[in-house]
Enzyme design. Structure first.
Site, PDB file in Angstrom:
ATOM      1  N   CYS A 200       1.112  -1.435   0.307  1.00  0.00           N
ATOM      2  CA  CYS A 200       0.229  -0.080   0.028  1.00  0.00           C
ATOM      3  C   CYS A 200       0.875   1.564   0.699  1.00  0.00           C
ATOM      4  O   CYS A 200       0.586   2.012  -1.236  1.00  0.00           O
ATOM      5  CB  CYS A 200      -0.817  -0.071   1.375  1.00  0.00           C
ATOM      6  SG  CYS A 200      -2.349  -1.271   1.091  1.00  0.00           S
TER       7      CYS A 200
HETATM    8  N1  NAD Z   1      -2.964  -5.719   2.120  1.00  0.00           N
HETATM    9  C1  NAD Z   1      -3.345  -4.397   2.481  1.00  0.00           C
HETATM   10  O1  NAD Z   1      -2.753  -4.883   4.042  1.00  0.00           O
HETATM   11  C2  NAD Z   1      -4.392  -3.998   2.274  1.00  0.00           C
HETATM   12  C3  NAD Z   1      -4.959  -2.938   3.039  1.00  0.00           C
HETATM   13  C4  NAD Z   1      -5.507  -1.788   2.519  1.00  0.00           C
HETATM   14  C5  NAD Z   1      -5.739  -1.716   1.303  1.00  0.00           C
HETATM   15  N2  NAD Z   1      -5.636  -2.564   0.484  1.00  0.00           N
HETATM   16  C6  NAD Z   1      -6.275  -3.019  -1.382  1.00  0.00           C
HETATM   17  O2  NAD Z   1      -6.806  -4.155  -1.247  1.00  0.00           O
HETATM   18  C7  NAD Z   1      -6.648  -4.212  -2.630  1.00  0.00           C
HETATM   19  C8  NAD Z   1      -6.666  -5.437  -2.439  1.00  0.00           C
HETATM   20  O3  NAD Z   1      -5.217  -5.997  -2.065  1.00  0.00           O
HETATM   21  P1  NAD Z   1      -5.259  -7.546  -1.241  1.00  0.00           P
HETATM   22  O4  NAD Z   1      -3.824  -7.055  -0.327  1.00  0.00           O
HETATM   23  O5  NAD Z   1      -5.783  -8.021  -0.827  1.00  0.00           O
HETATM   24  O6  NAD Z   1      -4.503  -8.184  -2.465  1.00  0.00           O
HETATM   25  P2  NAD Z   1      -4.159  -8.862  -2.714  1.00  0.00           P
HETATM   26  O7  NAD Z   1      -3.151  -9.467  -4.014  1.00  0.00           O
HETATM   27  O8  NAD Z   1      -3.524 -10.057  -1.770  1.00  0.00           O
HETATM   28  O9  NAD Z   1      -5.755 -10.044  -3.025  1.00  0.00           O
HETATM   29  C9  NAD Z   1      -6.166 -10.080  -4.432  1.00  0.00           C
HETATM   30  C10 NAD Z   1      -7.115 -11.240  -4.775  1.00  0.00           C
HETATM   31  O10 NAD Z   1      -7.753 -11.235  -5.997  1.00  0.00           O
HETATM   32  C11 NAD Z   1      -7.811 -11.325  -7.190  1.00  0.00           C
HETATM   33  N3  NAD Z   1      -7.735 -11.534  -8.237  1.00  0.00           N
HETATM   34  C12 NAD Z   1      -7.527 -10.729  -8.958  1.00  0.00           C
HETATM   35  N4  NAD Z   1      -7.283 -10.460 -10.166  1.00  0.00           N
HETATM   36  C13 NAD Z   1      -9.568 -10.663 -10.403  1.00  0.00           C
HETATM   37  C14 NAD Z   1     -10.781 -10.911 -10.814  1.00  0.00           C
HETATM   38  N5  NAD Z   1     -10.537 -10.485 -12.274  1.00  0.00           N
HETATM   39  N6  NAD Z   1     -11.183 -11.318 -10.316  1.00  0.00           N
HETATM   40  C15 NAD Z   1     -11.149 -12.332  -9.230  1.00  0.00           C
HETATM   41  N7  NAD Z   1     -10.226 -12.483  -7.937  1.00  0.00           N
HETATM   42  C16 NAD Z   1      -9.141 -12.033  -9.017  1.00  0.00           C
HETATM   43  C17 NAD Z   1      -6.775 -12.538  -6.662  1.00  0.00           C
HETATM   44  O11 NAD Z   1      -6.338 -13.901  -7.434  1.00  0.00           O
HETATM   45  C18 NAD Z   1      -5.905 -12.312  -5.584  1.00  0.00           C
HETATM   46  O12 NAD Z   1      -6.412 -13.266  -4.641  1.00  0.00           O
HETATM   47  C19 NAD Z   1      -4.895  -3.066  -2.971  1.00  0.00           C
HETATM   48  O13 NAD Z   1      -5.891  -2.620  -3.922  1.00  0.00           O
HETATM   49  C20 NAD Z   1      -4.833  -3.001  -1.765  1.00  0.00           C
HETATM   50  O14 NAD Z   1      -4.251  -1.272  -2.535  1.00  0.00           O
HETATM   51  C21 NAD Z   1      -4.711  -3.698   0.966  1.00  0.00           C
END
Ligand code: NAD
Length: 433
Positions: free
Chosen positions: A272
């Site tokens: 992030c």
């Molecule tokens: N990880 C954190 O601490 C955190 C905190 C706040 C916000 N975010 C935000 O949240 C969002 C997700 O982050 P994350 O860390 O959970 O990512 P991640 O990579 O852990 O998970 C994303 C998931 O989405 C899936 N995916 C990708 N394309 C897809 C599609 N077309 N259809 C269905 N599934 C699909 C992937 O296979 C994966 O399992 C991002 O925008 C990130 O910036 C993350």
């Protein structure tokens, strides 16, 4: 007036869906399921879907037991098939929002997920985007796609944005206790989204629009990036001036008002903080506004791994050793304490820079079994006295709680600490950078 959708959510009769079952999506799916809704998780990664249906968790903060129980009770299931969407009342999108090589927003996952949803969406559904993104994404990217298949937001479907604030590894603030900001496109959307989150989150904060909610998240992450950059610049400045920056910050933090401590480290990491501010920069520039703080913070934070690598070289030099050929044991490669996530980890940057200079690097991380650096796979080594004592330098990059600090300090011949993890342990061989 309460909409039919909102009433369904309040009554626990709505079927919820979470698209993207990663660090953000899985905890949300579990909390919504535990609140009594039936939840279907949708992900393109078959392995994740199979794990959930088998009652297993792959996210450290989500106990496997909880997933098992919810799957067993029939509250939670997962699929790779978007056809399940037609049976859902609410859909939360939690897919990645990385940067392109050009450091521009890469919305391809968001767009991909929406395009997969569209053929199966129907009137009466609530769609909430949670992925971190620039202000305007919901209005400019999501709504036109819904309209393109004849679903008019506010008439046929409801749309909102709610940024995720999860803090992996933080035991004090779990999902329930982190207030959730929500901005709907219409009052009906806001109300339905508030009802949805209200089932599993103690405090839901309403804002006037998705655009405001999108900006809230970017302010929060820019705030961290800028303040960490200040701490990192202070660290480099204090090093130049011969002052212990850690002592300075600890003393400043005794001020009961108007000061909030931020700490230096080997650089900026995680999915992030190093990424999100660039979403804002891109949008601001596209609208003709030049943001200066964000750029400067990015430059300072990006320079920190090089500074640390230089400090390692200097410390070895003081001991009549060249970096080339020196054995360096890195402690911790995850981007922060007690997590298994190496995305954007500055530890990897520091290690790569040392490899480039000819150092022989090994690492130990209780959460990370393997990393790939400069095309070579490295496996985590078990820590024992022999391994620690055998390294020309031990370099603490991530301050995992389980590292036995006194034992490490006693065995190491040279210990370089980038996190003040060895606070209170004295020794001429310990260098805080
Ligand atoms: N990880 C954190 O601490 C955190 C905190 C706040 C916000 N975010 C935000 O949240 C969002 C997700 O982050 P994350 O860390 O959970 O990512 P991640 O990579 O852990 O998970 C994303 C998931 O989405 C899936 N995916 C990708 N394309 C897809 C599609 N077309 N259809 C269905 N599934 C699909 C992937 O296979 C994966 O399992 C991002 O925008 C990130 O910036 C993350």
């Amino acid at each position: 007036m309460t909409s039919e959708l909102e009433q369904k959510i309040v009554d626990g009769k709505a079927r919820a869906g979470v698209v993207g079952l990663g660090y953000v999506g899985l905890p949300l799916a579990v909390e919504l399921a535990a609140s009594g809704l039936h939840v279907t998780g949708i992900d393109v990664a078959r392995a994740k879907v199979d794990a959930i249906n088998a009652g297993r968790s792959y996210i450290l903060d989500v106990p496997g037991e909880r997933v098992r129980e919810l799957v067993h009770q029939g509250q939670l299931d997962a699929t790779t098939d978007f056809a399940a969407v037609s049976g859902l009342d609410t859909i939360n999108i939690c897919v990645p929002t990385p940067l392109r090589k050009t450091r521009e927003p890469d919305l391809s996952y968001v767009i991909g997920a929406i395009d997969s949803l569209l053929p199966h969406m129907r009137p009466g559904q609530l769609l909430v985007l949670e992925s971190t993104t620039y202000p305007g994404t919901t209005d400019e990217v999501v709504l036109p796609r819904l309209r393109s298949v004849g679903l008019e937001p506010g008439r046929d479907v409801e749309v909102a944005f709610s940024p995720e604030r999860t803090d992996p590894g933080n035991k004090l603030f779990d999902t329930r206790r982190i207030p959730k900001v929500v901005g709907g496109c219409t009052p009906v959307a806001s109300s339905a989204a508030r009802a949805l989150y209200g089932r599993c989150i103690d405090h839901v904060v309403m804002v006037s629009s998705p655009r405001v909610a999108e900006m809230v998240k970017l302010l929060e992450n820019t705030f961290r990036s800028v303040n960490i950059a200040l701490a990192n610049e202070m660290a480099m400045m204090c090093d130049h001036l011969g002052i212990d920056v850690w002592e300075v910050i600890d003393a400043a933090a005794t001020k009961p008002f108007g000061f909030m401590p931020f700490y230096p480290g080997p650089g900026l990491g995680g999915h992030c903080i190093p990424v999100d501010p660039h979403y804002l920069t891109w949008k601001a520039r596209a609208e003709g506004f030049e943001p200066r703080f964000i750029e400067l913070a990015g430059q300072i934070n990006a320079a920190k791994p090089q500074f640390v690598a230089g400090k390692v070289m200097d410390a070895l030099n003081d001991r009549r050793k060249a970096l080339r050929g020196a054995t360096i044991l890195a402690l911790g490669v995850a981007y922060k304490r007690d997590v298994d996530d190496v995305r954007e980890s500055p530890a990897l940057d520091v290690m790569s820079l040392l490899i480039d200079k000819g150092a022989e690097i090994s690492f130990s991380d209780p959460f990370v079994a393997e990393v790939e650096l400069r095309g070579k796979k490295l496996k985590s080594v078990a820590l024992d006295e022999r391994v620690i004592a055998g390294a020309d330098a031990v370099l603490l990059l991530t301050d995992h709680t389980s590292f036995d600090r006194p034992a490490i300090a006693a065995a190491a011949s040279l210990l370089i600490d980038t996190r003040n993890a060895f606070k209170g342990i004295a020794g001429d061989h310990i260098l805080r950078v």
